[in-house]
Design a protein around this motif. Structure first.
Motif, PDB file in Angstrom:
ATOM      1  N   LEU A   1      12.381  21.347 -12.074  1.00  0.00           N
ATOM      2  CA  LEU A   1      11.336  20.518 -12.656  1.00  0.00           C
ATOM      3  C   LEU A   1       9.966  21.085 -12.283  1.00  0.00           C
ATOM      4  O   LEU A   1       9.833  21.780 -11.276  1.00  0.00           O
ATOM      5  CB  LEU A   1      11.456  19.086 -12.129  1.00  0.00           C
ATOM      6  CG  LEU A   1      12.726  18.337 -12.542  1.00  0.00           C
ATOM      7  CD1 LEU A   1      12.977  17.156 -11.616  1.00  0.00           C
ATOM      8  CD2 LEU A   1      12.612  17.865 -13.985  1.00  0.00           C
ATOM      9  N   PRO A   2       8.938  20.812 -13.079  1.00  0.00           N
ATOM     10  CA  PRO A   2       7.595  21.309 -12.726  1.00  0.00           C
ATOM     11  C   PRO A   2       7.155  20.865 -11.335  1.00  0.00           C
ATOM     12  O   PRO A   2       6.389  21.573 -10.672  1.00  0.00           O
ATOM     13  CB  PRO A   2       6.702  20.687 -13.814  1.00  0.00           C
ATOM     14  CG  PRO A   2       7.617  20.463 -14.977  1.00  0.00           C
ATOM     15  CD  PRO A   2       8.946  20.109 -14.373  1.00  0.00           C
ATOM     16  N   SER A   3       7.656  19.710 -10.893  1.00  0.00           N
ATOM     17  CA  SER A   3       7.268  19.196  -9.577  1.00  0.00           C
ATOM     18  C   SER A   3       8.166  19.706  -8.455  1.00  0.00           C
ATOM     19  O   SER A   3       7.992  19.312  -7.296  1.00  0.00           O
ATOM     20  CB  SER A   3       7.286  17.660  -9.599  1.00  0.00           C
ATOM     21  OG  SER A   3       8.465  17.170 -10.200  1.00  0.00           O
ATOM     22  N   GLY A   4       9.128  20.598  -8.766  1.00  0.00           N
ATOM     23  CA  GLY A   4       9.951  21.186  -7.716  1.00  0.00           C
ATOM     24  C   GLY A   4      11.426  21.243  -8.042  1.00  0.00           C
ATOM     25  O   GLY A   4      11.873  20.776  -9.101  1.00  0.00           O
ATOM     26  N   ASP A   5      12.197  21.822  -7.128  1.00  0.00           N
ATOM     27  CA  ASP A   5      13.642  21.920  -7.255  1.00  0.00           C
ATOM     28  C   ASP A   5      14.254  20.578  -6.840  1.00  0.00           C
ATOM     29  O   ASP A   5      14.061  20.121  -5.706  1.00  0.00           O
ATOM     30  CB  ASP A   5      14.162  23.048  -6.355  1.00  0.00           C
ATOM     31  CG  ASP A   5      15.649  23.320  -6.537  1.00  0.00           C
ATOM     32  OD1 ASP A   5      16.368  22.452  -7.059  1.00  0.00           O
ATOM     33  OD2 ASP A   5      16.097  24.417  -6.143  1.00  0.00           O
ATOM     34  N   ALA A   6      14.997  19.956  -7.764  1.00  0.00           N
ATOM     35  CA  ALA A   6      15.560  18.634  -7.480  1.00  0.00           C
ATOM     36  C   ALA A   6      16.569  18.664  -6.346  1.00  0.00           C
ATOM     37  O   ALA A   6      16.824  17.627  -5.717  1.00  0.00           O
ATOM     38  CB  ALA A   6      16.209  18.065  -8.745  1.00  0.00           C
ATOM     39  N   VAL A   7      17.149  19.833  -6.053  1.00  0.00           N
ATOM     40  CA  VAL A   7      18.111  19.907  -4.950  1.00  0.00           C
ATOM     41  C   VAL A   7      17.435  19.551  -3.626  1.00  0.00           C
ATOM     42  O   VAL A   7      17.975  18.793  -2.818  1.00  0.00           O
ATOM     43  CB  VAL A   7      18.765  21.303  -4.878  1.00  0.00           C
ATOM     44  CG1 VAL A   7      19.531  21.471  -3.569  1.00  0.00           C
ATOM     45  CG2 VAL A   7      19.718  21.501  -6.055  1.00  0.00           C
ATOM     46  N   GLY A   8      16.250  20.092  -3.400  1.00  0.00           N
ATOM     47  CA  GLY A   8      15.524  19.759  -2.179  1.00  0.00           C
ATOM     48  C   GLY A   8      15.166  18.285  -2.111  1.00  0.00           C
ATOM     49  O   GLY A   8      15.242  17.667  -1.049  1.00  0.00           O
TER      50      GLY A   8
END
Length: 221
Positions: A52-59
């Motif tokens: 996602l633009p706001s980051g890796d959803a895994v983290g």
């Protein structure tokens, strides 16, 4: 359930398919919105686009797990290596589906995840001569198969899970519609009226004045 996807067209298509299958879907486009939604609501499951633009959803999901949130999570991603899948599961994911994917498979996987948080119940439930087959999503009255819509089945499913107990309007709205539904409208009353007509007589869905509805065998109030 919660759908987190920044691609507007994909989010619209997936949400429409899930709603057609009877799921109540809240849609958000990024991780801050997902965080707010998960703080406010207890979801049966969540589907995250991984990148996602706001980051890796895994983290993000790994942080959810560390703070004790056990909502079942499915990752959608174009990253298809074994290492990517391992990262997803290690980060707290429960399932992993690679893009492009078949929508019916996604719907089936979401159903499987949502059942993990469902109240334990028999696969088939009887209320008087009404038979509700949860696995096949079929309803029979006096042996006759009834043609219910996905939303009608969803409402009946909630009432059956709490058979002979009053279920509030707010709980039915929250369980069977997404957050865009207007609880003050008569959408629930109209659906219950349709459902009663399909179930036939004697009436099994009783109105509990000032509260909501309950599913119970025929008899005195």
């Amino acid at each position: 359930m919660l759908l987190v996807e920044d691609d507007g067209d994909l989010r619209f298509g997936v949400a429409a398919a899930l709603r057609a299958a009877g799921f109540a879907v809240d849609e958000v486009a990024d991780l801050p919105q997902a965080d707010e939604a998960l703080f406010v609501h207890a979801y049966a499951c969540a589907v995250f686009d991984r990148m996602l633009p706001s980051g890796d959803a895994v983290g993000y999901v790994a942080r959810l797990r560390r703070r004790g949130d056990a909502v079942p999570v499915l990752f959608l991603t174009a990253r298809d290596t074994v290492a990517d899948r391992v990262d997803g599961f290690a980060g707290g994911g429960d399932d992993y589906l690679v893009k492009p994917f078949a929508v019916p498979e996604l719907v089936a996987r979401v159903g499987s995840l949502c059942r993990r948080t469902a109240v334990v119940r028999p696969p088939v439930q009887h209320v008087a001569d009404l038979e509700i087959d949860f696995a096949r999503r079929q309803v029979r009255r006096a042996g006759l198969l009834l043609g219910l819509t996905a939303r009608e089945f969803a409402v009946l499913e909630v009432l059956a899970t709490r058979a002979d107990q009053a279920v509030s309007r707010a709980e039915l709205i929250e369980s069977c519609w997404d957050e865009m539904a207007e609880p003050r409208s008569n959408v629930l009353e109209v659906l219950v009226s349709q459902l009663r007509r399909k179930l036939g007589d004697p009436v099994l869905i009783r109105t509990v004045r000032g509260v909501g509805y309950r599913l119970a065998p025929p008899g005195p109030e």
